[in-house]
Scaffold this motif. Structure first.
Motif, PDB file in Angstrom:
ATOM      1  N   THR A  62      15.164  -5.133  47.400  1.00  0.00           N
ATOM      2  CA  THR A  62      14.966  -5.233  48.845  1.00  0.00           C
ATOM      3  C   THR A  62      16.264  -4.865  49.555  1.00  0.00           C
ATOM      4  O   THR A  62      17.348  -4.921  48.977  1.00  0.00           O
ATOM      5  N   ARG A  63      16.159  -4.504  50.836  1.00  0.00           N
ATOM      6  CA  ARG A  63      17.339  -4.053  51.584  1.00  0.00           C
ATOM      7  C   ARG A  63      18.411  -5.134  51.688  1.00  0.00           C
ATOM      8  O   ARG A  63      19.603  -4.830  51.771  1.00  0.00           O
ATOM      9  N   ASP A  64      18.016  -6.389  51.691  1.00  0.00           N
ATOM     10  CA  ASP A  64      18.984  -7.475  51.849  1.00  0.00           C
ATOM     11  C   ASP A  64      19.250  -8.210  50.541  1.00  0.00           C
ATOM     12  O   ASP A  64      19.746  -9.343  50.543  1.00  0.00           O
ATOM     13  N   ALA A  65      18.960  -7.569  49.419  1.00  0.00           N
ATOM     14  CA  ALA A  65      19.114  -8.227  48.119  1.00  0.00           C
ATOM     15  C   ALA A  65      20.548  -8.689  47.878  1.00  0.00           C
ATOM     16  O   ALA A  65      20.796  -9.863  47.567  1.00  0.00           O
ATOM     17  N   THR A  66      21.503  -7.780  48.029  1.00  0.00           N
ATOM     18  CA  THR A  66      22.893  -8.118  47.745  1.00  0.00           C
ATOM     19  C   THR A  66      23.427  -9.137  48.743  1.00  0.00           C
ATOM     20  O   THR A  66      24.144 -10.073  48.362  1.00  0.00           O
ATOM     21  N   GLU A  67      23.085  -8.975  49.991  1.00  0.00           N
ATOM     22  CA  GLU A  67      23.515  -9.939  51.012  1.00  0.00           C
ATOM     23  C   GLU A  67      22.959 -11.329  50.711  1.00  0.00           C
ATOM     24  O   GLU A  67      23.671 -12.344  50.829  1.00  0.00           O
ATOM     25  N   THR A  68      21.705 -11.387  50.294  1.00  0.00           N
ATOM     26  CA  THR A  68      21.084 -12.664  49.944  1.00  0.00           C
ATOM     27  C   THR A  68      21.791 -13.320  48.770  1.00  0.00           C
ATOM     28  O   THR A  68      22.067 -14.525  48.777  1.00  0.00           O
ATOM     29  N   LEU A  69      22.102 -12.529  47.753  1.00  0.00           N
ATOM     30  CA  LEU A  69      22.786 -13.052  46.573  1.00  0.00           C
ATOM     31  C   LEU A  69      24.182 -13.568  46.918  1.00  0.00           C
ATOM     32  O   LEU A  69      24.596 -14.634  46.453  1.00  0.00           O
ATOM     33  N   LEU A  70      24.902 -12.824  47.731  1.00  0.00           N
ATOM     34  CA  LEU A  70      26.253 -13.236  48.101  1.00  0.00           C
ATOM     35  C   LEU A  70      26.235 -14.547  48.883  1.00  0.00           C
ATOM     36  O   LEU A  70      27.017 -15.463  48.598  1.00  0.00           O
ATOM     37  N   LYS A  71      25.359 -14.645  49.872  1.00  0.00           N
ATOM     38  CA  LYS A  71      25.276 -15.872  50.665  1.00  0.00           C
ATOM     39  C   LYS A  71      24.906 -17.061  49.783  1.00  0.00           C
ATOM     40  O   LYS A  71      25.418 -18.174  49.966  1.00  0.00           O
ATOM     41  N   ALA A  72      24.022 -16.841  48.821  1.00  0.00           N
ATOM     42  CA  ALA A  72      23.633 -17.919  47.919  1.00  0.00           C
ATOM     43  C   ALA A  72      24.801 -18.338  47.034  1.00  0.00           C
ATOM     44  O   ALA A  72      25.025 -19.530  46.807  1.00  0.00           O
ATOM     45  N   MET A  73      25.565 -17.372  46.557  1.00  0.00           N
ATOM     46  CA  MET A  73      26.717 -17.681  45.713  1.00  0.00           C
ATOM     47  C   MET A  73      27.761 -18.482  46.483  1.00  0.00           C
ATOM     48  O   MET A  73      28.433 -19.366  45.921  1.00  0.00           O
ATOM     49  N   GLN A  74      27.897 -18.201  47.753  1.00  0.00           N
ATOM     50  CA  GLN A  74      28.932 -18.848  48.554  1.00  0.00           C
ATOM     51  C   GLN A  74      28.555 -20.257  49.021  1.00  0.00           C
ATOM     52  O   GLN A  74      29.241 -20.842  49.840  1.00  0.00           O
ATOM     53  N   THR A  75      27.480 -20.798  48.461  1.00  0.00           N
ATOM     54  CA  THR A  75      27.117 -22.192  48.732  1.00  0.00           C
ATOM     55  C   THR A  75      27.773 -23.139  47.730  1.00  0.00           C
ATOM     56  O   THR A  75      27.449 -24.326  47.708  1.00  0.00           O
ATOM     57  N   GLY A  76      28.666 -22.618  46.898  1.00  0.00           N
ATOM     58  CA  GLY A  76      29.355 -23.448  45.921  1.00  0.00           C
ATOM     59  C   GLY A  76      28.860 -23.267  44.505  1.00  0.00           C
ATOM     60  O   GLY A  76      29.156 -24.082  43.624  1.00  0.00           O
ATOM     61  N   SER A  77      28.133 -22.187  44.258  1.00  0.00           N
ATOM     62  CA  SER A  77      27.577 -21.947  42.926  1.00  0.00           C
ATOM     63  C   SER A  77      28.408 -20.930  42.156  1.00  0.00           C
ATOM     64  O   SER A  77      29.263 -20.242  42.713  1.00  0.00           O
ATOM     65  N   GLU A  78      28.134 -20.842  40.875  1.00  0.00           N
ATOM     66  CA  GLU A  78      28.833 -19.887  40.007  1.00  0.00           C
ATOM     67  C   GLU A  78      27.873 -18.875  39.392  1.00  0.00           C
ATOM     68  O   GLU A  78      28.289 -17.945  38.718  1.00  0.00           O
ATOM     69  N   MET A  79      26.583 -19.080  39.640  1.00  0.00           N
ATOM     70  CA  MET A  79      25.567 -18.095  39.286  1.00  0.00           C
ATOM     71  C   MET A  79      24.396 -18.275  40.243  1.00  0.00           C
ATOM     72  O   MET A  79      24.114 -19.392  40.673  1.00  0.00           O
ATOM     73  N   VAL A  80      23.728 -17.181  40.585  1.00  0.00           N
ATOM     74  CA  VAL A  80      22.519 -17.233  41.409  1.00  0.00           C
ATOM     75  C   VAL A  80      21.367 -16.672  40.591  1.00  0.00           C
ATOM     76  O   VAL A  80      21.535 -15.694  39.843  1.00  0.00           O
ATOM     77  N   ILE A  81      20.205 -17.290  40.724  1.00  0.00           N
ATOM     78  CA  ILE A  81      18.992 -16.782  40.087  1.00  0.00           C
ATOM     79  C   ILE A  81      17.884 -16.764  41.137  1.00  0.00           C
ATOM     80  O   ILE A  81      17.777 -17.689  41.948  1.00  0.00           O
ATOM     81  N   THR A  82      17.089 -15.696  41.165  1.00  0.00           N
ATOM     82  CA  THR A  82      16.056 -15.547  42.186  1.00  0.00           C
ATOM     83  C   THR A  82      14.686 -15.268  41.564  1.00  0.00           C
ATOM     84  O   THR A  82      14.581 -14.794  40.433  1.00  0.00           O
ATOM     85  N   ASP A  83      13.651 -15.522  42.349  1.00  0.00           N
ATOM     86  CA  ASP A  83      12.316 -15.041  41.999  1.00  0.00           C
ATOM     87  C   ASP A  83      12.315 -13.517  42.116  1.00  0.00           C
ATOM     88  O   ASP A  83      13.254 -12.911  42.655  1.00  0.00           O
ATOM     89  N   TYR A  84      11.249 -12.881  41.636  1.00  0.00           N
ATOM     90  CA  TYR A  84      11.179 -11.414  41.682  1.00  0.00           C
ATOM     91  C   TYR A  84       9.731 -10.970  41.843  1.00  0.00           C
ATOM     92  O   TYR A  84       8.793 -11.753  41.669  1.00  0.00           O
ATOM     93  N   TYR A  85       9.576  -9.708  42.197  1.00  0.00           N
ATOM     94  CA  TYR A  85       8.255  -9.097  42.299  1.00  0.00           C
ATOM     95  C   TYR A  85       7.919  -8.398  40.988  1.00  0.00           C
ATOM     96  O   TYR A  85       8.688  -7.565  40.502  1.00  0.00           O
ATOM     97  N   ARG A  86       6.763  -8.705  40.426  1.00  0.00           N
ATOM     98  CA  ARG A  86       6.272  -7.990  39.242  1.00  0.00           C
ATOM     99  C   ARG A  86       5.300  -6.923  39.723  1.00  0.00           C
ATOM    100  O   ARG A  86       4.297  -7.231  40.374  1.00  0.00           O
ATOM    101  N   VAL A  87       5.587  -5.672  39.411  1.00  0.00           N
ATOM    102  CA  VAL A  87       4.800  -4.550  39.901  1.00  0.00           C
ATOM    103  C   VAL A  87       4.057  -3.887  38.747  1.00  0.00           C
ATOM    104  O   VAL A  87       4.669  -3.463  37.760  1.00  0.00           O
ATOM    105  N   ILE A  88       2.739  -3.796  38.851  1.00  0.00           N
ATOM    106  CA  ILE A  88       1.919  -3.060  37.892  1.00  0.00           C
ATOM    107  C   ILE A  88       0.984  -2.174  38.690  1.00  0.00           C
ATOM    108  O   ILE A  88       0.048  -2.658  39.331  1.00  0.00           O
ATOM    109  N   GLY A  89       1.267  -0.886  38.705  1.00  0.00           N
ATOM    110  CA  GLY A  89       0.478   0.024  39.525  1.00  0.00           C
ATOM    111  C   GLY A  89       0.651  -0.319  40.990  1.00  0.00           C
ATOM    112  O   GLY A  89       1.756  -0.369  41.515  1.00  0.00           O
ATOM    113  N   ARG A  90      -0.458  -0.585  41.666  1.00  0.00           N
ATOM    114  CA  ARG A  90      -0.412  -0.948  43.082  1.00  0.00           C
ATOM    115  C   ARG A  90      -0.467  -2.460  43.301  1.00  0.00           C
ATOM    116  O   ARG A  90      -0.504  -2.917  44.436  1.00  0.00           O
TER     117      ARG A  90
END
Length: 212
Positions: free
Chosen positions: A99-127
């Motif tokens: 997504t367009r804000d993927a990196t920004e989202t990850l950075l903001k999450a990391m800066q909450t005091g964490s040392e790793m971020v993990i996110t949900d994701y979209y699984r795409v199969i065809g349409r």
């Protein structure tokens, strides 16, 4: 003290992905967070991936293309880590996009005091697209809390892959972490387990930012 505008390195391993590479590169280059170093490691591609990479490298100076003989995805990621100058590391596979804000989202999450971020994701199969995750709510949790969730479903892609996570480069460098060259599968899961040995807190984000 967190820097307001840290350099982030995005590592993209590539082998014969001419059909999907442009989509991947466009999604990375169009990020809302722009202070990026993008290292595209061409693992000896024999298709038009090389031509596509050259075209985009000319368009954007943040993209650095590195070529090597075919030796596998672990070697590609390790080379990317060796060359990385960023404070944080993000991985994207050449047949996926973000997504367009993927990196920004990850950075903001990391800066909450964490040392790793993990996110949900979209699984795409065809349409068809599904949202995939495992931990039900966004939160900052201890390594022990995270491990309890992981033990419920350790084979889940959510825990094993690198592309839905965000890493601190100092932890990788200080502990000489790398992807195993001996493993043909689960090399990413092993890397994550090694990384988790050196962290205290993990930020969970249930908002999906990656299309797999």
């Amino acid at each position: 003290m967190e820097l307001e505008n840290p350099l982030i390195t995005i590592i993209i391993p590539i082998y014969n992905r001419e059909q999907t590479l442009e989509r991947c590169l466009c999604s990375v280059l169009r990020q809302t967070y722009s202070h990026l170093e993008i290292i595209a490691v061409d693992d000896g591609s024999t298709d038009h991936s090389r031509v596509i990479l050259d075209k985009y490298q000319k368009k954007d100076s943040r993209l650095r293309v590195v070529r090597k003989e075919n030796s596998g995805v672990s070697e590609s990621r390790n080379l990317g880590l060796q060359l990385a100058r960023g404070e944080y590391i993000q991985f994207v596979d050449a047949d996926d996009w973000i997504t367009r804000d993927a990196t920004e989202t990850l950075l903001k999450a990391m800066q909450t005091g964490s040392e790793m971020v993990i996110t949900d994701y979209y699984r795409v199969i065809g349409r068809k697209i599904w949202i995939k995750g495992h931990i039900p709510a966004s939160s900052l949790m201890s390594r022990a809390e995270f491990a309890r969730y992981m033990m419920k479903s350790p084979a889940n892609f959510y825990y094993g892959v690198t592309w839905n996570k965000f890493y601190r480069m100092d932890i990788i460098r200080d502990n000489a972490l790398f992807f195993s060259r001996e493993l043909d599968w689960c090399e990413d899961f092993k890397f994550n387990l090694e990384y988790l040995k050196y962290v205290s807190n993990i930020r969970v984000e249930t908002r999906p930012i990656y299309y797999y």
